[in-house]
Design a protein around this motif. Structure first.
Motif, PDB file in Angstrom:
ATOM      1  N   TRP A 199       0.819  -1.217   0.000  1.00  0.00           N
ATOM      2  CA  TRP A 199       0.000   0.000   0.000  1.00  0.00           C
ATOM      3  C   TRP A 199       0.855   1.271   0.000  1.00  0.00           C
ATOM      4  O   TRP A 199       0.313   2.369  -0.133  1.00  0.00           O
ATOM      5  CB  TRP A 199      -0.919   0.007   1.217  1.00  0.00           C
ATOM      6  N   GLY A 200       2.151   1.118   0.185  1.00  0.00           N
ATOM      7  CA  GLY A 200       3.046   2.268   0.179  1.00  0.00           C
ATOM      8  C   GLY A 200       3.295   2.881   1.538  1.00  0.00           C
ATOM      9  O   GLY A 200       4.036   3.855   1.658  1.00  0.00           O
ATOM     10  N   LEU A 201       2.726   2.302   2.592  1.00  0.00           N
ATOM     11  CA  LEU A 201       2.877   2.891   3.927  1.00  0.00           C
ATOM     12  C   LEU A 201       4.310   2.847   4.431  1.00  0.00           C
ATOM     13  O   LEU A 201       4.759   3.759   5.141  1.00  0.00           O
ATOM     14  CB  LEU A 201       1.954   2.174   4.918  1.00  0.00           C
ATOM     15  N   THR A 202       5.037   1.760   4.098  1.00  0.00           N
ATOM     16  CA  THR A 202       6.386   1.591   4.637  1.00  0.00           C
ATOM     17  C   THR A 202       7.478   1.718   3.580  1.00  0.00           C
ATOM     18  O   THR A 202       8.633   1.400   3.853  1.00  0.00           O
ATOM     19  CB  THR A 202       6.529   0.218   5.330  1.00  0.00           C
ATOM     20  N   GLN A 203       7.114   2.151   2.389  1.00  0.00           N
ATOM     21  CA  GLN A 203       8.139   2.367   1.365  1.00  0.00           C
ATOM     22  C   GLN A 203       9.040   3.533   1.786  1.00  0.00           C
ATOM     23  O   GLN A 203       8.605   4.429   2.512  1.00  0.00           O
ATOM     24  CB  GLN A 203       7.480   2.679   0.015  1.00  0.00           C
ATOM     25  N   PRO A 204      10.315   3.530   1.372  1.00  0.00           N
ATOM     26  CA  PRO A 204      11.228   4.625   1.736  1.00  0.00           C
ATOM     27  C   PRO A 204      10.640   5.990   1.414  1.00  0.00           C
ATOM     28  O   PRO A 204      10.138   6.218   0.315  1.00  0.00           O
ATOM     29  CB  PRO A 204      12.467   4.334   0.880  1.00  0.00           C
ATOM     30  N   GLY A 205      10.660   6.873   2.404  1.00  0.00           N
ATOM     31  CA  GLY A 205      10.131   8.217   2.227  1.00  0.00           C
ATOM     32  C   GLY A 205       8.683   8.381   2.630  1.00  0.00           C
ATOM     33  O   GLY A 205       8.202   9.509   2.777  1.00  0.00           O
ATOM     34  N   ALA A 206       7.963   7.260   2.819  1.00  0.00           N
ATOM     35  CA  ALA A 206       6.570   7.337   3.259  1.00  0.00           C
ATOM     36  C   ALA A 206       6.525   7.670   4.749  1.00  0.00           C
ATOM     37  O   ALA A 206       7.540   7.641   5.447  1.00  0.00           O
ATOM     38  CB  ALA A 206       5.847   6.024   2.978  1.00  0.00           C
ATOM     39  N   ALA A 207       5.327   7.935   5.252  1.00  0.00           N
ATOM     40  CA  ALA A 207       5.174   8.377   6.634  1.00  0.00           C
ATOM     41  C   ALA A 207       5.820   7.426   7.639  1.00  0.00           C
ATOM     42  O   ALA A 207       6.493   7.854   8.571  1.00  0.00           O
ATOM     43  CB  ALA A 207       3.697   8.569   6.958  1.00  0.00           C
TER      44      ALA A 207
END
Length: 289
Positions: A199-207
């Motif tokens: 979902w993109g929550l823990t991708q580098p640069g995400a919150a």
């Protein structure tokens, strides 16, 4: 007192190593009467050989016996146990189950009220593929760098899914009066754990991927600090304590905010930060180097 939704339910396991025994442990904690059949020595359960303490913890309160399921005597013992069992827990490849006479169609015919929870590596056509916790994490983009994971996420996640499947099987038995077959794939367990990354929550640069200055690992004067001041009120408390001028969520992503908080934490000891966490209501946990 914790609820015991499986009180009176009889679970028999043939599963070795970690996911199956961990699932059996959870079933026992939920009140089930748990038994396990293991291959005779020298094979047995490999966990007993390479980590006796873990084996003991996993099997506390479990009635264990040995049975060579490739022999008539072993099969006779198995089916005596199955006749008084509600849920069978296995962790073999489908082909191995078939060779042991434990394919679901044959098993259901002999023991129509029995349910089976089969732990496999992957579902469908990939069920015969060899794999382990590490490979399931890798295929779901849960490995970074060359360091091994801190724990066996797919195995333990799979064990929770398997104990959940036992609960589902018992509910089905009580509603329909017959057993059910459920498969739990360790690769699917890893995939479930990977959803925040997908979902993109823990991708580098995400919150929660390092982008928010209040949700990161930092160095402090005598160790490290896991900082989790993500929500606005926690972030505001952090910035006030650190003397950082930051207003609103956008400012928490600014390089200057990261640099200011990093510099402030480097000058603080673990003891000082632990006290600040209590005084200022900041979610953090300090660690030794």
């Amino acid at each position: 007192m914790p609820l015991q939704p499986l009180k009176g339910v009889r679970v028999l396991s043939l599963a070795l190593n970690l996911p199956g025994p961990a699932a059996l442990m959870r079933c026992r904690q939920m009140g089930a009467r748990c038994a396990k059949l293991e291959p005779p020595p020298p094979s047995g359960d490999p966990m007993k050989l390479y980590n006796p303490a873990a084996y003991a913890a996993l099997h506390a309160g479990v009635r264990t016996a040995t049975a060579d399921l490739k022999t008539e005597r072993g099969q006779a013992l198995l089916h005596r146990e199955l006749a008084k069992t509600d849920v069978l827990l296995t962790s073999f490849r489908p082909s191995a189950l078939a060779k042991l006479g434990l394919a679901w169609k044959a098993l259901h015919k002999q023991h129509p009220r029995l349910s089976q929870v089969a732990i496999v590596g992957s579902l469908g056509e990939r069920a015969e593929e060899p794999g382990h916790d590490l490979t399931y994490l890798a295929e779901n983009d849960l490995l970074t760098g060359l360091d091994l994971p801190a724990t066996l996420y797919a195995d333990m996640g799979g064990s929770l899914m398997a104990s959940e499947a036992v609960l589902q099987a018992v509910l089905h038995q009580r509603a329909k009066g017959k057993g059910a077959y459920l498969e739990v794939a360790l690769s699917a367990a890893a995939g479930y754990l990977a959803l925040p990354r997908i979902w993109g929550l823990t991708q580098p640069g995400a919150a929660v991927g390092g982008g928010h200055a209040g949700y990161r690992l930092y160095a402090c004067k005598d160790g490290r600090v896991a900082l989790a001041a993500l929500e606005p009120h926690f972030a505001a408390s952090l910035c006030t304590a650190a003397g950082v001028q930051a207003s609103g969520m956008k400012a928490m992503f600014a390089p200057a905010t990261h640099a200011a908080i990093e510099a402030w934490l480097k000058g603080k000891t673990r003891k000082e930060l632990d006290a600040l966490a209590v005084e200022k209501d900041i979610p953090l946990h300090t660690l030794a180097r």
